[in-house]
Write a protein that holds these residues in place. Structure first.
Motif, PDB file in Angstrom:
ATOM      1  N   VAL A 124      49.166  49.124  34.078  1.00 25.19           N
ATOM      2  CA  VAL A 124      49.294  47.663  34.137  1.00 25.19           C
ATOM      3  C   VAL A 124      50.551  47.194  33.410  1.00 25.19           C
ATOM      4  CG1 VAL A 124      48.256  45.484  33.413  1.00 25.19           C
ATOM      5  CG2 VAL A 124      46.828  47.257  34.442  1.00 25.19           C
ATOM      6  N   LEU A 170      50.070  46.995  41.136  1.00 21.13           N
ATOM      7  CA  LEU A 170      48.680  46.890  40.684  1.00 21.13           C
ATOM      8  C   LEU A 170      47.682  47.105  41.805  1.00 21.13           C
ATOM      9  CD1 LEU A 170      48.814  43.879  38.187  1.00 21.13           C
ATOM     10  CD2 LEU A 170      48.600  46.304  37.664  1.00 21.13           C
ATOM     11  N   GLY A 274      46.295  39.105  39.442  1.00 21.24           N
ATOM     12  CA  GLY A 274      46.372  39.825  38.178  1.00 21.24           C
ATOM     13  C   GLY A 274      45.008  40.036  37.551  1.00 21.24           C
ATOM     14  N   LEU A 278      43.274  43.652  37.049  1.00 21.12           N
ATOM     15  CA  LEU A 278      42.891  44.076  35.704  1.00 21.12           C
ATOM     16  C   LEU A 278      41.406  44.417  35.637  1.00 21.12           C
ATOM     17  CD1 LEU A 278      44.905  41.589  33.474  1.00 21.12           C
ATOM     18  CD2 LEU A 278      45.122  44.072  33.482  1.00 21.12           C
TER      19      LEU A 278
END
Length: 329
Positions: A124, A170, A274, A278
């Motif tokens: 990340v 990601l 994001g 995550l």
């Protein structure tokens, strides 16, 4: 024999490079299907080539960088009027960013299995958020120097460029790293639960990204379910599905993205993607690490029990357990 093995090895390397360059170019064209204009510059909310480039480097090492450079150059040429010095500079920045991300990940001992929390954090913050600063800076800087941007337009374009490249890493890189362990499900696998997860993920994503009631929060229980039960094999595809559906809704200006400017949509997409990435990546890494520790602990206990049983002395010769010596009879 030696010559044929060397020729075969070189042929394999050439084919790998051509395949990576083709995948980079094709994914770039795919990413441009949902392109947006920020201050006159064309950007993508999700740039898959950055994820493909980093995954290729993690699999094959830095020797594969010419393929990434070729794919980036072909993509830039297809987006512009042809081969130019400025296009070459943009392609160089797009090639250098994943290479720096790879070197940073290798420096901290990154493992492709993504079975530790530290690996998820490294991907990340070093692979995506850190490494993609290079491509955004070079790309925006080239447009500024070439007169395509003014000084006041630089930072919005830089931010949008960086967000698209980082989201590509990601969302795409973890999915590609899964291919190393991909296998056909057996008859004893959790088919029913897997199908149920897929149906719920599609339904929740459609509702969350198309409803005007701001129901984006529906995505996160599905991600938690996928990560807890299937780890990265479940959470990574779900995260990519949610990201793509959100980008489609955002570029069409529907659902929770209706009535917002391009920059506001890009900001919302960046925050949403994001958080989704995550949650999917880090929670899956935590669960995988916990399962590995538990298996190692169980194996250590079994080995210890076997060792204790082996070292425990048996009853002395001529005695019966719990009775007097046989000579007393």
């Amino acid at each position: 024999m030696i010559r044929s093995e060397g020729t075969r090895r070189r042929a394999v390397i050439v084919l790998q490079m051509l395949g990576i360059a083709a995948a980079y170019y094709a994914s770039g064209r795919l990413g441009l299907l949902r392109q947006v204009e920020v201050e006159g510059a064309v950007v993508s909310p999700l740039w898959p080539p950055s994820g493909i480039a980093l995954a290729a480097l993690l699999y094959l090492g830095p020797r594969i960088w010419p393929a990434i450079a070729l794919g980036a150059l072909l993509t830039v040429i297809s987006m512009s009027d042809g081969f130019t010095f400025w296009g070459l500079a943009v392609a160089a920045g797009s090639s250098l960013a994943p290479l720096c991300s790879f070197l940073a990940l290798r420096a901290v001992g990154f493992r492709r299995e993504l079975d530790r929390l530290r690996d998820g954090l490294a991907l990340v913050f070093l692979g995506a958020l850190g490494g993609m600063i290079i491509s955004a800076t070079v790309g925006s800087g080239v447009q500024l120097l070439s007169g395509g941007l003014s000084a006041s337009q630089f930072w919005p374009v830089w931010w949008a460029w960086w967000a698209g490249d980082a989201m590509g890493v990601l969302m795409v890189t973890p999915l590609l790293l899964l291919l190393r362990k991909a296998r056909l499900p057996g008859t004893d696998d959790r088919w029913v639960e897997g199908v149920a997860l897929a149906v719920v993920a599609v339904g929740a994503t459609v509702v969350a990204t198309r409803s005007s009631l701001s129901m984006i929060y529906l995505l996160f229980p599905v991600l938690v379910w996928a990560a807890l039960r299937f780890q990265l094999a479940g959470s990574a595809p779900c995260a990519l599905l949610m990201s793509v559906m959100a980008i489609i809704a955002g570029t069409e200006g529907i659902g929770p993205f209706a009535g917002h400017s391009v920059l506001e949509v890009m900001l919302n997409l960046c925050i949403l993607n994001g958080c989704v990435a995550l949650t999917a990546l880090l929670l899956a890494a935590i669960v995988t690490e916990h399962n590995n520790i538990r298996r190692e602990t169980e194996l250590a206990c079994e080995e210890l029990a076997a060792l204790v049983e082996e070292l425990t002395p048996g009853p002395p010769q001529g005695r019966r357990p719990g009775g007097p010596p046989s000579s007393w009879k």
